[in-house]
Design a protein around this motif. Sequence first.
Motif, PDB file in Angstrom:
ATOM      1  N   SER A   1      -5.694   6.834  -4.425  1.00 38.80           N
ATOM      2  CA  SER A   1      -4.693   6.134  -3.616  1.00 38.80           C
ATOM      3  C   SER A   1      -3.741   5.389  -4.546  1.00 38.80           C
ATOM      4  O   SER A   1      -4.012   5.235  -5.741  1.00 38.80           O
ATOM      5  CB  SER A   1      -5.365   5.145  -2.664  1.00 38.80           C
ATOM      6  N   THR A   2      -2.627   4.925  -3.992  1.00 40.52           N
ATOM      7  CA  THR A   2      -1.663   4.191  -4.818  1.00 40.52           C
ATOM      8  C   THR A   2      -1.197   2.916  -4.133  1.00 40.52           C
ATOM      9  O   THR A   2      -1.219   2.798  -2.903  1.00 40.52           O
ATOM     10  CB  THR A   2      -0.410   5.043  -5.131  1.00 40.52           C
ATOM     11  N   VAL A   3      -0.781   1.986  -4.949  1.00 44.03           N
ATOM     12  CA  VAL A   3      -0.188   0.728  -4.499  1.00 44.03           C
ATOM     13  C   VAL A   3       1.049   0.489  -5.352  1.00 44.03           C
ATOM     14  O   VAL A   3       1.030   0.729  -6.566  1.00 44.03           O
ATOM     15  CB  VAL A   3      -1.182  -0.446  -4.676  1.00 44.03           C
ATOM     16  N   THR A   4       2.131   0.028  -4.739  1.00 47.31           N
ATOM     17  CA  THR A   4       3.342  -0.267  -5.509  1.00 47.31           C
ATOM     18  C   THR A   4       3.469  -1.771  -5.725  1.00 47.31           C
ATOM     19  O   THR A   4       3.144  -2.571  -4.845  1.00 47.31           O
ATOM     20  CB  THR A   4       4.620   0.238  -4.805  1.00 47.31           C
ATOM     21  N   VAL A   5       3.935  -2.134  -6.913  1.00 47.86           N
ATOM     22  CA  VAL A   5       4.127  -3.539  -7.269  1.00 47.86           C
ATOM     23  C   VAL A   5       5.551  -3.717  -7.792  1.00 47.86           C
ATOM     24  O   VAL A   5       6.018  -2.916  -8.615  1.00 47.86           O
ATOM     25  CB  VAL A   5       3.126  -3.980  -8.361  1.00 47.86           C
TER      26      VAL A   5
ATOM     27  N   GLY B   1       0.837  -1.183   0.000  1.00 51.31           N
ATOM     28  CA  GLY B   1       0.000   0.000   0.000  1.00 51.31           C
ATOM     29  C   GLY B   1       0.877   1.241   0.000  1.00 51.31           C
ATOM     30  O   GLY B   1       1.868   1.304   0.739  1.00 51.31           O
ATOM     31  N   GLY B   2       0.533   2.227  -0.835  1.00 53.44           N
ATOM     32  CA  GLY B   2       1.317   3.459  -0.909  1.00 53.44           C
ATOM     33  C   GLY B   2       0.577   4.611  -0.270  1.00 53.44           C
ATOM     34  O   GLY B   2       0.176   4.541   0.893  1.00 53.44           O
ATOM     35  N   ALA B   3       0.356   5.672  -1.045  1.00 52.75           N
ATOM     36  CA  ALA B   3      -0.375   6.827  -0.535  1.00 52.75           C
ATOM     37  C   ALA B   3      -1.858   6.509  -0.453  1.00 52.75           C
ATOM     38  O   ALA B   3      -2.423   5.909  -1.360  1.00 52.75           O
ATOM     39  CB  ALA B   3      -0.137   8.034  -1.462  1.00 52.75           C
ATOM     40  N   GLY B   4      -2.478   6.913   0.661  1.00 52.47           N
ATOM     41  CA  GLY B   4      -3.921   6.694   0.763  1.00 52.47           C
ATOM     42  C   GLY B   4      -4.369   5.911   1.971  1.00 52.47           C
ATOM     43  O   GLY B   4      -5.557   5.631   2.129  1.00 52.47           O
ATOM     44  N   GLY B   5      -3.436   5.515   2.844  1.00 47.08           N
ATOM     45  CA  GLY B   5      -3.798   4.863   4.098  1.00 47.08           C
ATOM     46  C   GLY B   5      -4.583   3.572   3.927  1.00 47.08           C
ATOM     47  O   GLY B   5      -4.213   2.689   3.149  1.00 47.08           O
ATOM     48  N   ASP B   6      -5.693   3.462   4.654  1.00 51.78           N
ATOM     49  CA  ASP B   6      -6.495   2.231   4.643  1.00 51.78           C
ATOM     50  C   ASP B   6      -6.990   1.879   3.251  1.00 51.78           C
ATOM     51  O   ASP B   6      -7.043   0.701   2.872  1.00 51.78           O
ATOM     52  CB  ASP B   6      -7.700   2.382   5.580  1.00 51.78           C
ATOM     53  N   GLU B   7      -7.376   2.895   2.477  1.00 53.20           N
ATOM     54  CA  GLU B   7      -7.894   2.648   1.132  1.00 53.20           C
ATOM     55  C   GLU B   7      -6.818   2.037   0.245  1.00 53.20           C
ATOM     56  O   GLU B   7      -7.081   1.127  -0.549  1.00 53.20           O
ATOM     57  CB  GLU B   7      -8.414   3.951   0.522  1.00 53.20           C
ATOM     58  N   ALA B   8      -5.573   2.503   0.386  1.00 52.56           N
ATOM     59  CA  ALA B   8      -4.456   1.944  -0.382  1.00 52.56           C
ATOM     60  C   ALA B   8      -4.226   0.481   0.004  1.00 52.56           C
ATOM     61  O   ALA B   8      -3.990  -0.373  -0.848  1.00 52.56           O
ATOM     62  CB  ALA B   8      -3.185   2.756  -0.146  1.00 52.56           C
ATOM     63  N   ASN B   9      -4.316   0.185   1.304  1.00 51.91           N
ATOM     64  CA  ASN B   9      -4.118  -1.183   1.775  1.00 51.91           C
ATOM     65  C   ASN B   9      -5.227  -2.110   1.289  1.00 51.91           C
ATOM     66  O   ASN B   9      -4.987  -3.274   0.958  1.00 51.91           O
ATOM     67  CB  ASN B   9      -4.041  -1.207   3.301  1.00 51.91           C
TER      68      ASN B   9
ATOM     69  N   SER C   1       5.426  -4.135 -12.828  1.00 48.90           N
ATOM     70  CA  SER C   1       6.201  -3.380 -11.847  1.00 48.90           C
ATOM     71  C   SER C   1       5.943  -1.885 -11.974  1.00 48.90           C
ATOM     72  O   SER C   1       6.040  -1.322 -13.064  1.00 48.90           O
ATOM     73  CB  SER C   1       7.701  -3.653 -12.043  1.00 48.90           C
ATOM     74  N   GLY C   2       5.611  -1.251 -10.857  1.00 49.80           N
ATOM     75  CA  GLY C   2       5.398   0.191 -10.871  1.00 49.80           C
ATOM     76  C   GLY C   2       4.311   0.607  -9.903  1.00 49.80           C
ATOM     77  O   GLY C   2       3.881  -0.172  -9.047  1.00 49.80           O
ATOM     78  N   VAL C   3       3.867   1.848 -10.044  1.00 54.34           N
ATOM     79  CA  VAL C   3       2.827   2.392  -9.164  1.00 54.34           C
ATOM     80  C   VAL C   3       1.463   2.256  -9.831  1.00 54.34           C
ATOM     81  O   VAL C   3       1.259   2.701 -10.963  1.00 54.34           O
ATOM     82  CB  VAL C   3       3.106   3.878  -8.841  1.00 54.34           C
ATOM     83  N   HIS C   4       0.533   1.634  -9.136  1.00 54.00           N
ATOM     84  CA  HIS C   4      -0.841   1.443  -9.612  1.00 54.00           C
ATOM     85  C   HIS C   4      -1.745   2.410  -8.839  1.00 54.00           C
ATOM     86  O   HIS C   4      -1.782   2.367  -7.605  1.00 54.00           O
ATOM     87  CB  HIS C   4      -1.282  -0.005  -9.382  1.00 54.00           C
ATOM     88  N   ARG C   5      -2.445   3.263  -9.560  1.00 58.65           N
ATOM     89  CA  ARG C   5      -3.281   4.289  -8.931  1.00 58.65           C
ATOM     90  C   ARG C   5      -4.752   3.908  -9.012  1.00 58.65           C
ATOM     91  O   ARG C   5      -5.236   3.488 -10.070  1.00 58.65           O
ATOM     92  CB  ARG C   5      -3.052   5.632  -9.640  1.00 58.65           C
TER      93      ARG C   5
END
Length: 357
Positions: A198-202, A116-124, A178-182
């Motif tokens: 929010s963002t998630v990194t892979v 999980g990246g930016a966005g807290g609970d929503e990112a997770n 691989s990269g940032v998924h928004r």
Amino acid sequence: MIKKLEDILGRYLRLSEEMADPAVISDTERWTKCAKEHAELSEAAEKYLEYKRTEKQMNDAFSVAETETDREMKQLLTDEGYALKEKLSEIYGELRILLLPKDKNDERNVVMEIRGGAGGDEANLFAAELYSMYCRYAESMRWKTEIIEANETELGGMKEVVFTVSGKGVYSKLKYESGVHRVQRVPETESQGRVHTSTVTVAVLPEPEDVEVEINEKDLKIDTYRSGGAGGQHINKTESCIRITHLPTGIVVTCQDERSQIKNREKAMKVLKSRLYDFYNSKYQSDYAENRKSQVGTGDRSERIRTYNFPQNRVTDHRIGLTLYSLDHFMLGDIGQMLEALAIADREAQLSSSEEG
């Protein structure tokens, strides 16, 4: 290009002869080595043989057409010649693709890391959904997935999850992830109905063969501990969790998925080898941090390879400008069309680069 193809064909034919030689057949190691190289060259060699046959047929058709006195037959032969010329052009294009350098990692299994990246609970929460998406895609491909480490949240999200994907050609398909998924959507906790971003990194790491990564036990710091989490009947009451630190590089791997310390150590070592393989295969060791950043970025909202917009049911890959209005199916693991488009774009970029070179 033709000279290179002639060299490949010559080598392919020589290997065919060697493999039929009784002396080679009786030498298992030598025959296996020949067979492996023969298989690697076969597609390009067979396609080039097809090219040569088609070229001869085309030249014969045009040649006979020139001397043909019957008007109708002359036209038929000319039409056949042009049809073969078009086929020859198609085969030539296929040969150009076959001559592109092969990614040595394409057939490997992978270790995937989702955080999980930016966005807290929503990112997770979205990290957990991406994990589920990849698992469903893997299942459709008849691949096997196995969790190494998962840090789950009370809301059902995942701060991070590390898992392996095993099967035929896994890295060739998943390496583009691989990269940032928004993600853009209205969170369940949002009372005003506003869309949040929010963002998630892979990260996708090829899994190396054991012989490719040597690890000195003296370079490892191994700690054991009890797993954390929300508790309950399945909480780990023994120190089965493993944390391995590779002292020369500072790379840290943890595993707490299994109740057995031995199994957790095996899984952790698998991930460590993949990260070290990624480390040592960077052009320079000092480029490692930048190489990782190029894969997962910083998790900033402005950095992204792909956007998942739930209100509009669309998913857009920003590297190739492809938008699909089927996000609901995409999240169920139907990601093959996107992955194929990325592979084609990558191939076209390599072709363009080879022409410029």
